[in-house]
Design a protein around this motif. Structure first.
Motif, PDB file in Angstrom:
ATOM      1  N   LYS A   1     126.606   3.319  15.153  1.00 14.19           N
ATOM      2  CA  LYS A   1     126.742   3.577  13.895  1.00 14.19           C
ATOM      3  C   LYS A   1     127.932   4.644  13.644  1.00 14.19           C
ATOM      4  O   LYS A   1     128.441   5.028  14.530  1.00 14.19           O
ATOM      5  CB  LYS A   1     125.657   5.203  13.432  1.00 14.19           C
ATOM      6  N   ASN A   2     129.072   4.001  12.658  1.00  8.86           N
ATOM      7  CA  ASN A   2     130.235   4.769  12.349  1.00  8.86           C
ATOM      8  C   ASN A   2     130.178   6.189  11.864  1.00  8.86           C
ATOM      9  O   ASN A   2     129.639   6.330  10.585  1.00  8.86           O
ATOM     10  CB  ASN A   2     130.897   3.952  11.700  1.00  8.86           C
ATOM     11  N   TYR A   3     130.665   7.108  12.444  1.00 11.28           N
ATOM     12  CA  TYR A   3     130.841   8.650  11.941  1.00 11.28           C
ATOM     13  C   TYR A   3     132.258   8.979  11.688  1.00 11.28           C
ATOM     14  O   TYR A   3     133.240   8.454  12.339  1.00 11.28           O
ATOM     15  CB  TYR A   3     130.194   9.515  12.726  1.00 11.28           C
ATOM     16  N   ILE A   4     132.592   9.458  10.416  1.00 15.22           N
ATOM     17  CA  ILE A   4     134.140   9.782   9.846  1.00 15.22           C
ATOM     18  C   ILE A   4     134.174  11.229   9.621  1.00 15.22           C
ATOM     19  O   ILE A   4     133.263  11.981   9.085  1.00 15.22           O
ATOM     20  CB  ILE A   4     134.063   8.738   8.703  1.00 15.22           C
ATOM     21  N   ILE A   5     135.096  11.894   9.910  1.00 22.02           N
ATOM     22  CA  ILE A   5     135.757  13.120   9.318  1.00 22.02           C
ATOM     23  C   ILE A   5     136.854  12.735   8.570  1.00 22.02           C
ATOM     24  O   ILE A   5     137.893  12.143   9.039  1.00 22.02           O
ATOM     25  CB  ILE A   5     136.196  14.020  10.714  1.00 22.02           C
TER      26      ILE A   5
END
Length: 258
Positions: free
Chosen positions: A126-130
């Motif tokens: 899963k791709n997590y972004i800030i």
């Protein structure tokens, strides 16, 4: 009726040491307090105090004023065991854990900068972004002058404004909860392994031979599913052990997880 071979405080201290030797109490774990010993063994304050002092005098534990008595790390290779699956365990600070185990911690900040364009990471598919401004902080974490961890964290400044002005001596998760009142939902982590070579650029471990290191990637997710932190860190493979903490799910009669 035969009298006890040892005074009561020695019996209790031996029982505590036996738990340490068996692994029931691990380095950094808190030894039962005076009040807990009084309730467990129905003894006086003096006997409880002498019991803890005996454990300390024999080199098995150390008292930290105002916090309690903690098991010291007496293993020959000074391996540190850290738990991956416990949310409570990762809320404890790196420095505090080392002090409890009898080490002297030291931190060297290599970089503390603000990034304007956000960052992302893929963990467990899963791709997590800030998004927005991020504080990047890279620190070298030492115990008794030995580098144990090369740590890089990226922290959301929209969720944690002005965090760049803080000294950041606490555990980051406690800062998010106590200072910024964030409701934390989960911490997602992956653990890998690589080899660091002595001549590698940007290698601060000062190893003369090839050194195995653990690579820890993690994200801290808030209740609203916003990412407050991404971490990318390296741990000395010859000094760390990681344990997993899980609880069995309750399964109903129809086979579903409750």
């Amino acid at each position: 009726m035969m009298k006890n071979k040892y005074p009561k405080y020695l019996e209790i201290s031996k029982a505590i040491i036996a738990k340490i030797e068996s692994g029931e109490l691990l380095p950094g774990d808190k030894v039962p307090s005076e009040n807990e010993l009084i309730n467990m063994y129905k003894i006086s304050n003096t006997t409880a105090r002498k019991s803890l002092l005996e454990v300390e005098l024999q080199g098995w534990a150390s008292r930290i004023k105002g916090k309690g008595t903690f098991v010291l790390n007496r293993s020959e290779d000074k391996h540190l065991t850290r738990m991956l699956g416990s949310f409570h365990a990762i809320k404890e600070s790196f420095n505090e854990n080392l002090i409890k185990e009898g080490f002297t911690p030291k931190n060297v900040t290599l970089e503390k900068t603000i990034i304007d364009n956000g960052i992302s990471i893929n963990i467990n598919g899963k791709n997590y972004i800030i998004e927005g401004k991020i504080l990047k902080i890279r620190r070298l974490r030492y115990a008794d002058d030995l580098l144990l961890k090369d740590e890089t964290r990226y922290v959301s400044m929209s969720l944690c404004p002005r965090i760049n002005l803080m000294e950041l001596n606490q555990a980051f998760l406690k800062i998010y909860e106590d200072k910024y009142h964030l409701q934390l939902d989960s911490v997602q982590r992956t653990l890998g392994v690589t080899i660091v070579y002595p001549e590698e650029e940007n290698n601060y471990f000062e190893n003369d031979l090839q050194l195995p290191v653990f690579i820890l990637d993690s994200v801290v997710v808030c209740e609203n599913q916003k990412v407050v932190e991404i971490e990318h860190s390296f741990y000395r493979g010859d000094k760390y052990k990681f344990s997993l903490h899980t609880k069995p799910q309750l399964i109903t009669s129809n086979g579903r997880i409750s």
